[in-house]
Design a protein around this motif. Structure first.
Motif, mmCIF file in Angstrom:
data_model
loop_
_atom_site.group_PDB
_atom_site.id
_atom_site.type_symbol
_atom_site.label_atom_id
_atom_site.label_comp_id
_atom_site.label_asym_id
_atom_site.label_seq_id
_atom_site.Cartn_x
_atom_site.Cartn_y
_atom_site.Cartn_z
ATOM 1 N N HIS A 147 -14.107 7.641 -5.979
ATOM 2 C CA HIS A 147 -13.009 6.887 -5.345
ATOM 3 C C HIS A 147 -12.442 5.857 -6.308
ATOM 4 C CE1 HIS A 147 -15.457 8.516 -2.118
ATOM 5 N NE2 HIS A 147 -14.373 8.480 -1.363
ATOM 6 N N TYR B 168 -3.164 1.500 -4.120
ATOM 7 C CA TYR B 168 -3.749 2.604 -3.347
ATOM 8 C C TYR B 168 -5.264 2.582 -3.405
ATOM 9 C CZ TYR B 168 -3.869 4.623 -8.061
ATOM 10 O OH TYR B 168 -4.078 4.819 -9.398
ATOM 11 N N THR C 226 -8.048 5.659 -3.051
ATOM 12 C CA THR C 226 -7.995 7.117 -2.923
ATOM 13 C C THR C 226 -9.256 7.808 -3.434
ATOM 14 O OG1 THR C 226 -6.690 9.082 -3.497
ATOM 15 C CG2 THR C 226 -6.892 7.431 -5.196
ATOM 16 N N GLY D 83 0.792 -1.232 0.000
ATOM 17 C CA GLY D 83 0.000 0.000 0.000
ATOM 18 C C GLY D 83 0.820 1.275 0.000
ATOM 19 N N ARG E 206 -0.035 5.714 0.339
ATOM 20 C CA ARG E 206 -1.020 6.801 0.404
ATOM 21 C C ARG E 206 -0.298 8.100 0.113
ATOM 22 N NH1 ARG E 206 -4.797 5.391 5.669
ATOM 23 N NH2 ARG E 206 -4.831 3.162 5.241
ATOM 24 N N THR E 207 -0.814 8.850 -0.812
ATOM 25 C CA THR E 207 -0.232 10.150 -1.127
ATOM 26 C C THR E 207 -1.261 11.220 -0.750
ATOM 27 O OG1 THR E 207 -1.073 10.179 -3.386
ATOM 28 C CG2 THR E 207 1.076 9.145 -3.060
#
Ligand code: ATP
Ligand code: MG
Length: 419
Positions: free
Chosen positions: A125, A106, A108, A38, A40-41
């Motif tokens: 999403h 991801y 997001t 995984g 996350r940005t």
């Protein structure tokens, strides 16, 4: 205004949350099985990341981005897609120094200013994956396989996988010449957007949704008929790898995808049950993107999958997502002493990992039972002041209505045994 969310946005309500958690868990699980980790940005990036990473000629950059200047005068854009930010993070955090390929996933939110309709929102999403560091078409097949296996675990059957090759830098520029020669006479009658695309990215004209453009361009030259030998070999290898994994596909030469950075493999997974916005998953290879964003030459491939469209597909295929139990135990109280006992018991139950609740509104017994029913409590524990004197409570199985008396000291153990 105050009580209405902005156009094209939707609340995800508590009653639907289990569906989101279920597909998210299933997605994480499949990513784990395929060796994807995984990432996350941030929700926003410098606007330049998307201008460069998605491409100036795309619909996204030209008309769909939520961009603003922050108080420090920076040009900022809310993520319209997940790939460019992941590539930015890959470069910034020097993930190219890790063992390759680097495989990432991801989940997001994304933001695009588009015309809202079923399956098309302004805030939506995505699930996505990216595999960096190899040009081996086996990884292209793996990326597709992950998506297809994910759909299979969700029991979605009638999906269509369409693949294409959009060539590499070398054969694309040759093809663009052929394309422009073909388009030249027709240009005046094409839509404004296509006129714009003619110079900057003529292949995107194939993707035009305007009926007049479509009519004019019925025998437009297609990239797949003009790819170089290397691209041809890679495409054959992709097909072979898919067949080895028993994944059915059709070749669709009209797939060009919305983003500028695609090279070679481009694919879409279509669900015919969800209406006009039928593409649930789209992806492809983007071998030039890393350099475009200032990183070392690193090939990559990935996909983005719309979660709202995925849930729509599940719904329209009548696939039921298992509904988790809402609550194990509700404590019904009669009298003041029993209320205090309820606070103690509730705390103990929760410590033991049992999902439990009690009344906070001074409801009547009848209303407490009604509430417990609404919340789908599996059991009620009834504590009354009189019974409490004898150290006894009543345990009621809410489904079958059966009632038994249990010693207060034993109720936690009794519930643990039963649940
Ligand atoms: P479309 O052709 O439907 O506009 P796209 O090519 O713009 O899709 P991508 O940028 O590849 O889509 O995004 C991947 C996936 O994200 C799409 O296949 C779709 O499932 C989903 N998606 C894209 N835009 C939206 C949106 N506005 N609302 C909901 N889901 C979306
Ligand atoms: Mg789009």
């Amino acid at each position: 205004m105050l009580t209405k969310s902005p156009r094209g946005t939707k609340d995800i309500l508590p009653e639907d949350m289990y569906k989101w958690l279920y597909v998210e868990e299933a997605f994480r699980d499949i990513c784990y099985k395929f060796g994807y980790k995984g990432i996350r940005t941030p929700i926003f990036e410098h606007t330049e990341v998307f201008k460069r990473g998605v491409g100036e000629t795309t619909d996204i950059v030209q008309k769909e981005m939520y961009s603003f200047e922050d108080n420090g005068g920076r040009e900022i854009t809310l993520k319209p897609e997940g790939t460019a930010p992941v590539v930015r993070a890959f470069i910034e955090n020097k993930l190219y120094a890790d063992a390759q390929p680097v495989k990432l996933y991801y989940i997001t939110p994304c933001f695009r200013y588009e015309r809202p309709q079923a399956g098309r929102l302004r805030a939506f999403h995505q699930f996505g994956i990216e595999a960096f560091g190899t040009i081996n078409p086996g990884i292209d097949a793996e990326v597709i396989a992950l998506a297809m296996n994910f759909f299979r675990t969700l029991k979605i059957k009638n999906l269509e996988l369409r693949i294409n090759s959009v060539g590499c830098k070398k054969c694309r520029s040759e093809y663009n010449k052929i394309l422009k020669t073909y388009l030249k006479d027709k240009l005046p009658s094409l839509c404004n957007t296509c006129q714009d695309r003619f110079e900057r990215n003529p292949m995107r004209i194939i993707d035009c949704k305007s009926e007049t453009c479509k009519e004019q361009l019925t025998n437009i030259p297609l990239m797949i008929d003009h790819i170089c030998d290397q691209c041809k070999d890679d495409f054959e290898s992709l097909k072979e790898n898919l067949s080895l994994m028993d994944i059915k596909y059709t070749v669709d030469p009209t797939i060009v995808r919305g983003l500028d950075y695609y090279t070679k493999t481009a694919f879409e997974i279509i669900s015919n049950e969800i209406g006009a916005q039928a593409t649930v998953c789209g992806g492809g290879r983007y071998d030039g993107l890393m350099e475009e964003l200032g990183g070392p030459e690193t090939p990559g491939i990935g996909f983005g999958m719309g979660i709202e469209r995925l849930l729509l597909t599940l719904k329209n295929n009548n696939i039921e997502i298992p509904k988790p139990k809402d609550m194990d135990v509700f404590i019904v109280t009669i009298g003041d002493k029993s209320k205090k006992e309820a606070t103690k018991l509730l705390s103990k139950l929760r410590v033991e990992g049992i999902s439990a609740d009690k009344d906070y509104m001074d409801k009547s017994i009848k209303a407490q039972f009604k509430y417990a029913n609404k919340k789908n409590a599996e059991y009620c524990v009834v504590i009354g002041d009189d019974e409490l004197e004898k150290g006894i409570v009543t345990l009621k199985n809410m489904e079958i209505g059966e009632q038994v008396e249990v010693e207060l000291d034993n109720i936690v153990t009794e519930l643990k045994n039963r649940l």
